[in-house]
Design a protein around this motif. Sequence first.
Motif, PDB file in Angstrom:
ATOM      1  N   ASP A 242       0.884  -1.169   0.000  1.00 13.47           N
ATOM      2  CA  ASP A 242       0.000   0.000   0.000  1.00 13.47           C
ATOM      3  C   ASP A 242       0.919   1.214   0.000  1.00 13.47           C
ATOM      4  N   ILE A 243       0.852   2.010  -1.079  1.00 17.15           N
ATOM      5  CA  ILE A 243       1.774   3.141  -1.192  1.00 17.15           C
ATOM      6  C   ILE A 243       1.059   4.485  -1.109  1.00 17.15           C
ATOM      7  N   GLY A 244       0.054   4.545  -0.274  1.00 18.55           N
ATOM      8  CA  GLY A 244      -0.582   5.826  -0.002  1.00 18.55           C
ATOM      9  C   GLY A 244      -1.551   6.263  -1.076  1.00 18.55           C
ATOM     10  N   PRO A 245      -1.328   7.416  -1.694  1.00 16.07           N
ATOM     11  CA  PRO A 245      -2.321   7.972  -2.601  1.00 16.07           C
ATOM     12  C   PRO A 245      -2.601   7.108  -3.835  1.00 16.07           C
ATOM     13  N   TYR A 246      -1.704   6.196  -4.170  1.00 12.77           N
ATOM     14  CA  TYR A 246      -1.907   5.348  -5.343  1.00 12.77           C
ATOM     15  C   TYR A 246      -2.556   4.017  -4.996  1.00 12.77           C
ATOM     16  N   GLY A 247      -2.744   3.713  -3.741  1.00 14.57           N
ATOM     17  CA  GLY A 247      -3.355   2.457  -3.330  1.00 14.57           C
ATOM     18  C   GLY A 247      -2.353   1.317  -3.334  1.00 14.57           C
ATOM     19  N   ARG A 248      -2.846   0.137  -3.635  1.00 13.52           N
ATOM     20  CA  ARG A 248      -1.976  -1.047  -3.658  1.00 13.52           C
ATOM     21  C   ARG A 248      -1.166  -1.069  -4.945  1.00 13.52           C
ATOM     22  N   ALA A 249       0.081  -1.485  -4.807  1.00 17.55           N
ATOM     23  CA  ALA A 249       0.988  -1.508  -5.956  1.00 17.55           C
ATOM     24  C   ALA A 249       1.627  -2.867  -6.101  1.00 17.55           C
ATOM     25  N   LEU A 250       1.785  -3.302  -7.347  1.00 16.05           N
ATOM     26  CA  LEU A 250       2.563  -4.493  -7.661  1.00 16.05           C
ATOM     27  C   LEU A 250       3.956  -4.019  -8.033  1.00 16.05           C
ATOM     28  N   ILE A 251       4.959  -4.533  -7.332  1.00 16.92           N
ATOM     29  CA  ILE A 251       6.349  -4.135  -7.548  1.00 16.92           C
ATOM     30  C   ILE A 251       7.133  -5.382  -7.925  1.00 16.92           C
ATOM     31  N   LEU A 252       7.701  -5.387  -9.123  1.00 15.95           N
ATOM     32  CA  LEU A 252       8.499  -6.517  -9.594  1.00 15.95           C
ATOM     33  C   LEU A 252       9.933  -6.064  -9.774  1.00 15.95           C
ATOM     34  N   ASP A 253      10.863  -6.786  -9.165  1.00 16.68           N
ATOM     35  CA  ASP A 253      12.289  -6.449  -9.227  1.00 16.68           C
ATOM     36  C   ASP A 253      12.540  -4.982  -8.885  1.00 16.68           C
ATOM     37  N   GLY A 254      11.786  -4.473  -7.894  1.00 15.77           N
ATOM     38  CA  GLY A 254      11.985  -3.110  -7.430  1.00 15.77           C
ATOM     39  C   GLY A 254      11.393  -2.038  -8.317  1.00 15.77           C
ATOM     40  N   ARG A 255      10.662  -2.416  -9.373  1.00 17.44           N
ATOM     41  CA  ARG A 255      10.051  -1.439 -10.281  1.00 17.44           C
ATOM     42  C   ARG A 255       8.533  -1.551 -10.182  1.00 17.44           C
ATOM     43  N   MET A 256       7.879  -0.412  -9.940  1.00 14.90           N
ATOM     44  CA  MET A 256       6.443  -0.395  -9.826  1.00 14.90           C
ATOM     45  C   MET A 256       5.814  -0.706 -11.183  1.00 14.90           C
ATOM     46  N   GLN A 257       4.889  -1.683 -11.194  1.00 17.94           N
ATOM     47  CA  GLN A 257       4.243  -2.102 -12.430  1.00 17.94           C
ATOM     48  C   GLN A 257       2.883  -1.451 -12.625  1.00 17.94           C
ATOM     49  N   VAL A 258       2.035  -1.541 -11.614  1.00 18.15           N
ATOM     50  CA  VAL A 258       0.678  -0.999 -11.693  1.00 18.15           C
ATOM     51  C   VAL A 258       0.188  -0.764 -10.265  1.00 18.15           C
ATOM     52  N   THR A 259      -0.743   0.183 -10.125  1.00 19.11           N
ATOM     53  CA  THR A 259      -1.356   0.445  -8.824  1.00 19.11           C
ATOM     54  C   THR A 259      -2.866   0.473  -8.992  1.00 19.11           C
ATOM     55  N   THR A 260      -3.582   0.297  -7.883  1.00 20.07           N
ATOM     56  CA  THR A 260      -5.041   0.372  -7.970  1.00 20.07           C
ATOM     57  C   THR A 260      -5.486   1.789  -8.317  1.00 20.07           C
ATOM     58  N   GLY A 261      -4.685   2.790  -7.981  1.00 21.89           N
ATOM     59  CA  GLY A 261      -5.037   4.172  -8.277  1.00 21.89           C
ATOM     60  C   GLY A 261      -4.922   4.554  -9.741  1.00 21.89           C
ATOM     61  N   ASP A 262      -4.103   3.836 -10.511  1.00 15.89           N
ATOM     62  CA  ASP A 262      -3.969   4.179 -11.936  1.00 15.89           C
ATOM     63  C   ASP A 262      -4.378   3.030 -12.855  1.00 15.89           C
TER      64      ASP A 262
ATOM     65  N   TYR B   9      -7.203   2.153 -14.006  1.00 19.98           N
ATOM     66  CA  TYR B   9      -8.167   2.544 -15.038  1.00 19.98           C
ATOM     67  C   TYR B   9      -7.462   3.062 -16.300  1.00 19.98           C
ATOM     68  N   LEU B  10      -6.270   3.630 -16.156  1.00 21.62           N
ATOM     69  CA  LEU B  10      -5.546   4.125 -17.321  1.00 21.62           C
ATOM     70  C   LEU B  10      -5.189   2.992 -18.287  1.00 21.62           C
ATOM     71  N   TYR B  11      -5.003   1.795 -17.753  1.00 23.17           N
ATOM     72  CA  TYR B  11      -4.667   0.647 -18.581  1.00 23.17           C
ATOM     73  C   TYR B  11      -5.922  -0.129 -19.006  1.00 23.17           C
ATOM     74  N   HIS B  12      -6.908  -0.210 -18.117  1.00 24.14           N
ATOM     75  CA  HIS B  12      -8.076  -1.034 -18.360  1.00 24.14           C
ATOM     76  C   HIS B  12      -9.093  -0.367 -19.291  1.00 24.14           C
ATOM     77  N   GLU B  13      -9.415   0.881 -19.061  1.00 18.99           N
ATOM     78  CA  GLU B  13     -10.478   1.547 -19.827  1.00 18.99           C
ATOM     79  C   GLU B  13     -10.232   1.555 -21.345  1.00 18.99           C
ATOM     80  N   PRO B  14      -9.029   1.809 -21.834  1.00 27.09           N
ATOM     81  CA  PRO B  14      -8.835   1.840 -23.283  1.00 27.09           C
ATOM     82  C   PRO B  14      -9.078   0.502 -23.983  1.00 27.09           C
TER      83      PRO B  14
END
Length: 88
Positions: A59-79, A81-86
């Motif tokens: 949980d990274i605060g304003p972005y919600g839950r985040a998936l982090i792979l090899d130390g790089r943020m992949q996606v968060t619950t807060g963003d 929709y940017l990937y799903h809606e299109p």
Amino acid sequence: TGRLVMGEVTREAPKSVSGEDGPRMWVSEALTPYDVVHHGIRRMLSAKRTLFQDMAVADIGPYGRALILDGRMQVTTGDEYLYHEPIV
């Protein structure tokens, strides 16, 4: 001079934003050799090494839950929709 590591999770707060009520863990991502973004972790939900990579869910605060792979943020619950809606 400090050593710059791409995508690390650390318990040391960046000096300019550390505070008593702030996060105790951080995800730091180097965007360029001159730019680093720090995301404060409110709570580490899971962290483990898979057969292929280091994986964490936090949980990274304003972005919600985040998936982090090899130390790089992949996606968060807060963003998400940017990937799903299109594609729907």
